[in-house]
Design a protein around this motif. Sequence first.
Motif, PDB file in Angstrom:
ATOM      1  N   ILE A   1       0.963  -1.003   0.013  1.00 60.61           N
ATOM      2  CA  ILE A   1       0.248   0.147  -0.083  1.00 60.61           C
ATOM      3  C   ILE A   1       0.915   1.146  -0.021  1.00 60.61           C
ATOM      4  CG2 ILE A   1      -1.720   1.233   1.308  1.00 60.61           C
ATOM      5  CD1 ILE A   1      -2.382  -1.423   2.672  1.00 60.61           C
ATOM      6  N   THR A   2       0.813   1.904  -1.140  1.00 58.99           N
ATOM      7  CA  THR A   2       1.776   3.285  -1.235  1.00 58.99           C
ATOM      8  C   THR A   2       0.859   4.529  -1.274  1.00 58.99           C
ATOM      9  OG1 THR A   2       1.694   2.876  -3.591  1.00 58.99           O
ATOM     10  CG2 THR A   2       3.311   1.717  -2.417  1.00 58.99           C
ATOM     11  N   ALA A   3       1.639   5.532  -0.886  1.00 63.48           N
ATOM     12  CA  ALA A   3       1.053   6.710  -0.794  1.00 63.48           C
ATOM     13  C   ALA A   3       0.859   7.398  -2.149  1.00 63.48           C
ATOM     14  CB  ALA A   3       1.982   7.872   0.071  1.00 63.48           C
TER      15      ALA A   3
ATOM     16  N   TYR B   1     -13.015  -5.954  16.886  1.00 65.34           N
ATOM     17  CA  TYR B   1     -13.342  -5.771  18.018  1.00 65.34           C
ATOM     18  C   TYR B   1     -13.122  -4.389  18.662  1.00 65.34           C
ATOM     19  CZ  TYR B   1     -13.453 -10.872  18.174  1.00 65.34           C
ATOM     20  OH  TYR B   1     -13.861 -12.123  17.720  1.00 65.34           O
ATOM     21  N   GLY B   2     -13.404  -3.407  17.962  1.00 60.09           N
ATOM     22  CA  GLY B   2     -13.193  -2.095  18.181  1.00 60.09           C
ATOM     23  C   GLY B   2     -11.903  -1.616  17.877  1.00 60.09           C
ATOM     24  N   ALA B   3     -11.065  -2.255  17.553  1.00 61.26           N
ATOM     25  CA  ALA B   3      -9.655  -1.769  17.214  1.00 61.26           C
ATOM     26  C   ALA B   3      -9.048  -0.878  16.047  1.00 61.26           C
ATOM     27  CB  ALA B   3      -8.690  -2.814  17.541  1.00 61.26           C
ATOM     28  N   ASN B   4     -10.407  -1.712  15.092  1.00 61.60           N
ATOM     29  CA  ASN B   4     -10.133  -1.312  13.416  1.00 61.60           C
ATOM     30  C   ASN B   4      -9.144  -2.103  12.967  1.00 61.60           C
ATOM     31  OD1 ASN B   4     -12.423   0.120  13.827  1.00 61.60           O
ATOM     32  ND2 ASN B   4     -11.367   2.241  13.950  1.00 61.60           N
ATOM     33  N   TYR B   5      -9.073  -2.267  11.809  1.00 62.24           N
ATOM     34  CA  TYR B   5      -7.823  -2.772  10.755  1.00 62.24           C
ATOM     35  C   TYR B   5      -7.070  -1.487  10.432  1.00 62.24           C
ATOM     36  CZ  TYR B   5     -11.196  -6.745  10.788  1.00 62.24           C
ATOM     37  OH  TYR B   5     -11.899  -7.772  11.211  1.00 62.24           O
ATOM     38  N   ARG B   6      -5.815  -1.911  10.720  1.00 56.79           N
ATOM     39  CA  ARG B   6      -4.993  -0.645  10.415  1.00 56.79           C
ATOM     40  C   ARG B   6      -3.613  -1.239   9.513  1.00 56.79           C
ATOM     41  NH1 ARG B   6      -5.616   3.660  14.202  1.00 56.79           N
ATOM     42  NH2 ARG B   6      -7.114   3.019  15.650  1.00 56.79           N
ATOM     43  N   PHE B   7      -3.466  -0.538   8.606  1.00 60.10           N
ATOM     44  CA  PHE B   7      -2.281  -0.830   7.468  1.00 60.10           C
ATOM     45  C   PHE B   7      -1.353   0.219   7.305  1.00 60.10           C
ATOM     46  CE2 PHE B   7      -6.228  -2.944   6.898  1.00 60.10           C
ATOM     47  CZ  PHE B   7      -5.887  -4.381   6.644  1.00 60.10           C
ATOM     48  N   PRO B   8      -0.110  -0.077   7.224  1.00 55.02           N
ATOM     49  CA  PRO B   8       0.734   1.055   7.174  1.00 55.02           C
ATOM     50  C   PRO B   8       1.178   1.308   5.557  1.00 55.02           C
ATOM     51  CG  PRO B   8       1.912  -1.097   7.363  1.00 55.02           C
ATOM     52  CD  PRO B   8       0.455  -1.318   7.536  1.00 55.02           C
ATOM     53  N   VAL B   9       1.343   2.650   5.319  1.00 55.16           N
ATOM     54  CA  VAL B   9       1.412   2.958   4.100  1.00 55.16           C
ATOM     55  C   VAL B   9       2.816   3.435   3.582  1.00 55.16           C
ATOM     56  CG1 VAL B   9       0.734   4.994   2.218  1.00 55.16           C
ATOM     57  CG2 VAL B   9      -0.937   4.058   3.994  1.00 55.16           C
ATOM     58  N   ALA B  10       3.252   2.960   2.730  1.00 57.20           N
ATOM     59  CA  ALA B  10       4.584   3.122   2.362  1.00 57.20           C
ATOM     60  C   ALA B  10       4.682   4.470   1.503  1.00 57.20           C
ATOM     61  CB  ALA B  10       5.311   2.061   1.425  1.00 57.20           C
ATOM     62  N   ARG B  11       6.050   5.240   1.739  1.00 58.62           N
ATOM     63  CA  ARG B  11       6.248   6.521   1.100  1.00 58.62           C
ATOM     64  C   ARG B  11       7.285   6.602   0.081  1.00 58.62           C
ATOM     65  NH1 ARG B  11       3.583  10.435   3.749  1.00 58.62           N
ATOM     66  NH2 ARG B  11       5.034  12.058   3.355  1.00 58.62           N
TER      67      ARG B  11
END
Length: 160
Positions: free
Chosen positions: A60-62, A150-160
Amino acid sequence: MRYTLRPNTRSGRFGAAAGTVLGLAVALLAPGAPASAAPATTAPLIQFAPDWTTTVEGVITANGTVVVDYDPARLPTCRARYAGGDAWSINVEYRIDGGPLQRQPVTQLNSDRRQVKAPASLPVPAEARELELWFVSGDRTGCREYDSQYGANYRFPVAR
């Protein structure tokens, strides 16, 4: 690049090779493909499977896009029907770096008035560092159901 957030027990399929080295090799070696044809650039893919695995294919890129492929079987409760058709839907709700809430559908009505999976293409701005998302199912009776780790949401880093 491919990584799985939880052990992935589902069987592979040819389409999953898209965006990988194998997928690129198959595309380049396909009979009838012109020798000068450039390989198609594919957006990274986040798959949310019915067995509760989450798989990321690609980086996943900016300043790009990411495709979210969500299986509706993960949110099976809110399934009202009206006038012979489905009266429910599922959306991905997301934000970039904790910014404003954005929303796109991950289901759509087909010609038989049944909801089917519809992958969403999310824009990733140039300054992005993290993509946060969750899913909301709702129907015309007011039923609401969430898939948010469970309320934490799915989080993914974005490459720059």
